[in-house]
Structure formats: C-alpha cells, structure tokens
Design a protein around this motif. Structure first.
Motif, mmCIF file in Angstrom:
data_model
loop_
_atom_site.group_PDB
_atom_site.id
_atom_site.type_symbol
_atom_site.label_atom_id
_atom_site.label_comp_id
_atom_site.label_asym_id
_atom_site.label_seq_id
_atom_site.Cartn_x
_atom_site.Cartn_y
_atom_site.Cartn_z
ATOM 1 N N ALA A 3 0.835 -1.204 0.000
ATOM 2 C CA ALA A 3 0.000 0.000 0.000
ATOM 3 C C ALA A 3 0.871 1.255 0.000
ATOM 4 C CB ALA A 3 -0.924 -0.009 1.211
ATOM 5 N N GLY A 4 1.983 1.221 0.773
ATOM 6 C CA GLY A 4 2.897 2.357 0.797
ATOM 7 C C GLY A 4 3.571 2.580 -0.539
ATOM 8 N N LEU A 5 3.992 1.515 -1.204
ATOM 9 C CA LEU A 5 4.632 1.628 -2.515
ATOM 10 C C LEU A 5 3.686 2.251 -3.537
ATOM 11 C CD1 LEU A 5 6.406 -1.851 -2.637
ATOM 12 C CD2 LEU A 5 7.564 0.371 -2.625
ATOM 13 N N ILE A 6 2.425 1.848 -3.481
ATOM 14 C CA ILE A 6 1.440 2.393 -4.411
ATOM 15 C C ILE A 6 1.176 3.863 -4.107
ATOM 16 C CG2 ILE A 6 -0.972 2.246 -5.140
ATOM 17 C CD1 ILE A 6 -0.769 -0.800 -4.646
ATOM 18 N N GLU A 7 1.031 4.193 -2.821
ATOM 19 C CA GLU A 7 0.733 5.579 -2.450
ATOM 20 C C GLU A 7 1.898 6.503 -2.777
ATOM 21 O OE1 GLU A 7 -0.925 8.116 1.386
ATOM 22 O OE2 GLU A 7 -1.168 5.938 1.281
ATOM 23 N N LEU A 8 3.126 6.004 -2.663
ATOM 24 C CA LEU A 8 4.297 6.824 -2.973
ATOM 25 C C LEU A 8 4.616 6.841 -4.470
ATOM 26 C CD1 LEU A 8 6.647 5.811 -0.014
ATOM 27 C CD2 LEU A 8 5.404 7.972 -0.295
#
Length: 283
Positions: A59-64
């Motif tokens: 989720a963090g990779l997608i949001e960043l």
C-alpha cells in the motif's frame, strides 16, 4: 501517508524492497498473487499479523508512486537493484511533496523526523528514552520505533556505537554519509557536481541541499516548533563530507581571498572548525 504510524502493521523499507522487487520480476501480477509470492500460504500462520506487514508495504509503494496499478488492478514496477530502489525511495521521502505533484502527500512524519535528525550532533547517541522528548518531532516512543530502520536504510544515520555511552544500545547517530555519497556518485544532473572542477563551497552546498532538501538551510527543511539553534546545524553534513574525502570521492580546500567560506566541524568532535572555500568531486 504516516509511515511511522503504529496503528497498523509498520511500513518498513526492507519489506517494501521485497514487495517492489517481486512486482518488478512479475510485472502484471495481481495483488493477491503478489501477496502469495511474498508470504506463501504455508507460512501465513507463522508470520506476524498473518503478513499484514506485506500488505502495508505494498500500500505504501502504491501511495508513494513507486508501484503502478492499471485499470484491471494489475501491478507493475521498473526493474532495478537494491541501491536503485533505495535511491527512488529516498527521493520521494525527502523531496517536498509539492515538487512531485500537487496531489502528492509523501510521508510527512518521516520527512520531519529526518529534518530533525540532520540538525543533531553526530557524536551523540539518539534514542527516545534518553533524548529530550520536548524537542523531538515524534508524538510517542512507538512512533520512534520505526524511525531508526528508515533513517539507516535511507543513508542518514548509523547504529550508535556502545562506546558512545550509556543508553546507546538500540540508538542511532546522525550520519548522512551514505546518502551524500550516493548523491555525489549518482546525481540527478551531472551539472550539479561536475567532476574535476573546484566548486565554490556555497555553490556546492546549494546543489547538495537541492538533491537532499532535508539538509539544514533548505527552505523546506523546517517544521513547527523546530529548535532554531544553528550551533550544530552543519555537524552531520560536515561529518559526511569529511568521510567522502577520506574515501577519495571528493577533496576540499581553502584558497586565499575566497569569495565564500564554510566552517565545517572536524570528524573528531573536538569543536575545532575546518575552513573550506572549495570542494572538488573526484569520482
């Protein structure tokens, strides 16, 4: 996103790399399939929170913006090695969000922590339990727990040596050497740090701040309630530059009648300054 938020499974850089590299090797993979590749079903009951750390990392990779999701929900990422991934990750963390896009949020809690870190004495161990909590930009000790992982992985800190004193076990010291070295060897533009040319120290420092805009002196390297004492503002950066010189990545010098001078702290923590008017990148 709040990377240091402990309300769910912590987002950690090593788990991010595991997820990112798996996506890059399997471009077009669905989220559920990726999850099974990262956390095989046979291990699901034995890993913490049934693999929630992997879901948080993805989720963090997608949001960043480091992993793309198409209209069918399939994932893709640009293949790279560990160093290249950390370079991408460092950039989206340290650059002011508005410089990436008007809608980009970034990781403001982690960025503020790094701004604070770069103003700390590199010869003193830092830990929530032994530090001045009124000056730290962390809401509580649990938000500190993830910070050492991130600051070390991004090249802005090292685990503190026990010889530095009581309480140093599990602590970090401010040391951006690895981040500075990576920037000098892999700049966004060769014109920022031309090889074999003596660059006025002020010009060099401005270029370094533009590459790493959490360093002291950059307009965005501020936060509410920040201690404005500049007495140790360049100590960590000075350590990094001295280490880069020791590794023959650059050399520093002083010319008579210079147009600008920087007083960089010595590596010994003696309090004596080293006066520098030019810096040359050797590569």
């Amino acid at each position: 996103m709040d990377i240091l938020d402990p309300s769910g499974a912590l987002v950690l850089p090593q788990t991010m790399w595991l997820c990112y590299s798996t996506v890059a090797r399997n471009n077009g993979v669905a989220k559920e399939q990726l999850f099974r590749l990262v956390v095989p079903e046979e291990l699901l009951e034995t890993v913490p929170q049934k693999g929630a750390h992997a879901s948080s990392a993805l989720a963090g990779l997608i949001e960043l913006g480091l992993v793309d999701v198409d209209s069918d929900g399939l994932l893709s990422a640009e293949p790279t090695n560990t160093a290249g991934f950390l370079r991408k990750l460092r950039r989206v963390i340290v650059v002011p969000p508005k410089d990436i896009s008007p809608s980009f949020e970034g990781a403001p809690d982690l960025r503020v922590g790094l701004v604070w870190l770069m103003r700390q004495d590199p010869f003193a161990p830092l830990h929530w339990e032994t530090g001045d909590q009124n000056e730290m930009p962390f809401l509580n000790d649990t938000r500190w727990n993830a910070f050492p992982h991130w600051s070390v992985a991004l090249g802005f800190a090292r685990p503190a040596l026990k010889i530095l004193g009581p309480g140093s076990n599990g602590s970090i010291t401010a040391d951006p050497t690895e981040a500075v070295l990576d920037i000098l060897l892999n700049p966004k533009s060769e014109s920022h740090f031309p090889s074999g040319e003596q660059i006025p120290v002020g010009t060099f420092m401005n270029a370094l701040r533009n590459e790493l805009p959490i360093l002291p002196g950059h307009p965005s390297a501020v936060y509410d309630g920040m201690d404005t004492d500049e007495s140790s503002g360049w100590a960590a950066v000075g350590l990094a530059l001295n280490c880069a010189e020791a590794r023959n990545v650059l050399k520093m010098g002083y010319q008579s009648d210079p147009t600008g001078v920087a007083a960089l702290p010595s590596n010994e923590g003696s309090g004596r300054s080293r006066y520098v008017s030019w810096i040359e990148v050797l590569k």
